[in-house]
Design a protein around this motif. Structure first.
Motif, PDB file in Angstrom:
ATOM      1  N   GLY A 259       0.786  -1.226   0.000  1.00  0.00           N
ATOM      2  CA  GLY A 259       0.000   0.000   0.000  1.00  0.00           C
ATOM      3  C   GLY A 259       0.815   1.271   0.000  1.00  0.00           C
ATOM      4  N   ASN A 260       2.155   1.146  -0.038  1.00  0.00           N
ATOM      5  CA  ASN A 260       3.031   2.327   0.032  1.00  0.00           C
ATOM      6  C   ASN A 260       2.720   3.169   1.266  1.00  0.00           C
ATOM      7  N   SER A 261       2.429   2.500   2.375  1.00  0.00           N
ATOM      8  CA  SER A 261       1.995   3.209   3.586  1.00  0.00           C
ATOM      9  C   SER A 261       2.628   2.578   4.818  1.00  0.00           C
ATOM     10  N   GLU A 262       3.926   2.798   5.001  1.00  0.00           N
ATOM     11  CA  GLU A 262       4.603   2.290   6.190  1.00  0.00           C
ATOM     12  C   GLU A 262       4.237   3.150   7.399  1.00  0.00           C
ATOM     13  N   LYS A 263       3.762   2.477   8.457  1.00  0.00           N
ATOM     14  CA  LYS A 263       3.375   3.180   9.679  1.00  0.00           C
ATOM     15  C   LYS A 263       3.746   2.331  10.887  1.00  0.00           C
ATOM     16  N   PRO A 264       4.289   2.959  11.958  1.00  0.00           N
ATOM     17  CA  PRO A 264       4.451   2.212  13.207  1.00  0.00           C
ATOM     18  C   PRO A 264       3.089   1.951  13.845  1.00  0.00           C
ATOM     19  N   ASN A 265       2.974   0.844  14.553  1.00  0.00           N
ATOM     20  CA  ASN A 265       1.689   0.463  15.135  1.00  0.00           C
ATOM     21  C   ASN A 265       1.106   1.550  16.027  1.00  0.00           C
ATOM     22  N   ILE A 266       1.952   2.212  16.812  1.00  0.00           N
ATOM     23  CA  ILE A 266       1.425   3.231  17.718  1.00  0.00           C
ATOM     24  C   ILE A 266       0.806   4.386  16.935  1.00  0.00           C
ATOM     25  N   ALA A 267       1.391   4.730  15.776  1.00  0.00           N
ATOM     26  CA  ALA A 267       0.818   5.797  14.958  1.00  0.00           C
ATOM     27  C   ALA A 267      -0.537   5.381  14.385  1.00  0.00           C
ATOM     28  N   VAL A 268      -0.666   4.099  14.025  1.00  0.00           N
ATOM     29  CA  VAL A 268      -1.954   3.600  13.539  1.00  0.00           C
ATOM     30  C   VAL A 268      -3.013   3.729  14.630  1.00  0.00           C
ATOM     31  N   VAL A 269      -2.678   3.305  15.831  1.00  0.00           N
ATOM     32  CA  VAL A 269      -3.636   3.365  16.940  1.00  0.00           C
ATOM     33  C   VAL A 269      -3.986   4.812  17.264  1.00  0.00           C
ATOM     34  N   GLN A 270      -3.003   5.694  17.279  1.00  0.00           N
ATOM     35  CA  GLN A 270      -3.276   7.098  17.569  1.00  0.00           C
ATOM     36  C   GLN A 270      -4.162   7.724  16.498  1.00  0.00           C
ATOM     37  N   THR A 271      -3.953   7.355  15.238  1.00  0.00           N
ATOM     38  CA  THR A 271      -4.786   7.889  14.165  1.00  0.00           C
ATOM     39  C   THR A 271      -6.220   7.395  14.288  1.00  0.00           C
ATOM     40  N   ILE A 272      -6.392   6.132  14.659  1.00  0.00           N
ATOM     41  CA  ILE A 272      -7.740   5.607  14.909  1.00  0.00           C
ATOM     42  C   ILE A 272      -8.413   6.412  16.011  1.00  0.00           C
ATOM     43  N   CYS A 273      -7.679   6.678  17.093  1.00  0.00           N
ATOM     44  CA  CYS A 273      -8.244   7.460  18.199  1.00  0.00           C
ATOM     45  C   CYS A 273      -8.672   8.851  17.730  1.00  0.00           C
ATOM     46  N   ASP A 274      -7.830   9.485  16.918  1.00  0.00           N
ATOM     47  CA  ASP A 274      -8.154  10.825  16.433  1.00  0.00           C
ATOM     48  C   ASP A 274      -9.383  10.812  15.529  1.00  0.00           C
ATOM     49  N   LEU A 275      -9.496   9.789  14.681  1.00  0.00           N
ATOM     50  CA  LEU A 275     -10.683   9.686  13.828  1.00  0.00           C
ATOM     51  C   LEU A 275     -11.944   9.464  14.652  1.00  0.00           C
ATOM     52  N   LEU A 276     -11.839   8.609  15.666  1.00  0.00           N
ATOM     53  CA  LEU A 276     -12.995   8.369  16.531  1.00  0.00           C
ATOM     54  C   LEU A 276     -13.346   9.609  17.350  1.00  0.00           C
ATOM     55  N   ASP A 277     -12.319  10.366  17.761  1.00  0.00           N
ATOM     56  CA  ASP A 277     -12.595  11.627  18.477  1.00  0.00           C
ATOM     57  C   ASP A 277     -13.464  12.543  17.626  1.00  0.00           C
ATOM     58  N   ALA A 278     -13.209  12.541  16.314  1.00  0.00           N
ATOM     59  CA  ALA A 278     -13.976  13.395  15.414  1.00  0.00           C
ATOM     60  C   ALA A 278     -15.333  12.800  15.050  1.00  0.00           C
TER      61      ALA A 278
END
Length: 361
Positions: A259-278
């Motif tokens: 997917g050309n989308s390297e991400k550390p696991n913690i960044a994935v979890v934090q992004t999920i949290c931010d999306l859910l916050d919104a």
């Protein structure tokens, strides 16, 4: 044999009630004219509700095990498919650590049995149908082992260095599929994909587990320091890549799909949290990030995977349509809109598994 296995013949999808398999069937029926036979054992991760809204005249379900050679041979003779797309596999690394035998049985023995049944069927076909037939073996980037932070991404020439029972079982199945092509001429193509995410993923995997736990007010368990890096691929992009491979891929070749989308696991979890916050703010106004809990790492946890998709992009013209940001937003919204699906999937047996895997951490 029954009617000819020509261009209008169906395809067989193994493991089509699972996460990637069911998304592939949905993608196929939306884009292709021919029917699909879904051969699935319906283990814990198989869920026919994933396909319940699809037209029955386009989709046939066969409840069976790829290790059952009599069943597979009978199905091939009866339905005369023009292709087999082989998804059926045990796929969760943590489960492979707790119980590797099932992974060897399904991923190694099952793939070997399926290939032998397919070879017997394929050799009996007329020459033109033999030439048109394809066997797509769907595998994982985990067969290549682990990358350091500085190493280039996995290409198709990277040596196999599997580090978990799951990865070892898939590496073995890749070798078997390759051997059946080179020894017998069976028209096999192998794909190795990076971490998939999207709708209908069983909620033991990282992204749906985090979404579910966040909404339930539970801790969001992150292994170790959370800096393990993965290349994230939206499942619909993966399905498009497999369709491209079936249509124009070269026989005996391997294609890496990322997917050309390297991400550390913690960044994935934090992004999920931010999306859910919104999208679904907590009642107390706090961020879902406050639920993140670091837990003891799993044994032998690989630090980084990354896929170089240059070959499939240059040869077959496939590129991922989703960025990680767009794909994850769509995924979070799907799970928010389909919480009933998640609750129905989470059986008592699943809760027992989560307790077994995380309680001691």
């Amino acid at each position: 044999m029954s009617s000819a296995a020509g261009p209008s013949a169906p395809i067989i999808v193994t493991g089509g009630a699972g996460f990637i398999g069911s998304n592939f069937i949905r993608c196929w029926i939306a884009n292709e004219p021919t029917a699909v036979i879904n051969l699935d054992k319906l283990t814990y991760a198989g869920n026919l509700e994933n396909l319940s809204d699809l037209p029955g005249e386009r989709l046939e379900f066969v409840h069976g095990d790829i290790c059952d050679s009599a069943l597979v041979k009978g199905l091939l003779a009866r339905r005369r498919p023009r292709a087999i797309i082989h998804f059926a596999a045990e796929s969760h690394v943590d489960r492979s650590i707790h119980g590797p035998d099932a992974f060897i049985t399904t991923n190694v023995v099952g793939t070997s049995c399926l290939l032998e049944c397919t070879r017997d069927y394929w050799q009996r076909l007329p020459a033109d149908e033999q030439a048109a037939f394809r066997f797509i073996h769907v595998s994982t980037d985990e067969v290549y082992g682990m990358l350091t932070p500085e190493e280039p991404a996995f290409t198709e020439q990277h040596p196999f260095r599997p580090n978990s029972p799951y990865a070892a079982s898939k590496a073995a199945s890749d070798h078997i599929a390759r051997a059946w092509h080179h020894t017998y001429g069976l028209p096999v193509i192998t794909t190795n994909c990076s971490n998939n995410y999207g709708p209908y993923q069983f909620p033991e995997k990282l992204i749906p587990l985090m979404i579910h736990n966040a909404l339930a007010g539970k801790p969001l368990p992150v292994y170790g320091d959370g800096l393990q890096v993965r290349d994230w691929l939206h499942v619909e992009d993966h399905c498009d890549a497999i369709r491209s491979t079936l249509a124009t891929g070269r026989l005996g070749e391997t294609y890496n799909i990322g997917g050309n989308s390297e991400k550390p696991n913690i960044a994935v979890v934090q992004t999920i949290c931010d999306l859910l916050d919104a999208e679904r703010p907590r009642a107390d106004g706090k961020s879902y990030r406050t639920q993140i809990a670091f837990v003891t790492d799993r044994p032998g946890h690989d630090r980084r995977y990354a896929i170089d998709s240059t070959k499939i992009q240059s040869e077959l013209g496939w590129t991922p349509r989703e960025t990680f940001e767009s794909g994850l937003r769509k995924t979070v919204r799907w799970y928010l809109a389909n919480q009933v699906w998640t609750e129905r999937v989470i059986s008592g047996a699943y809760r027992d598994w989560i307790e077994k895997n995380y309680a001691a951490r």
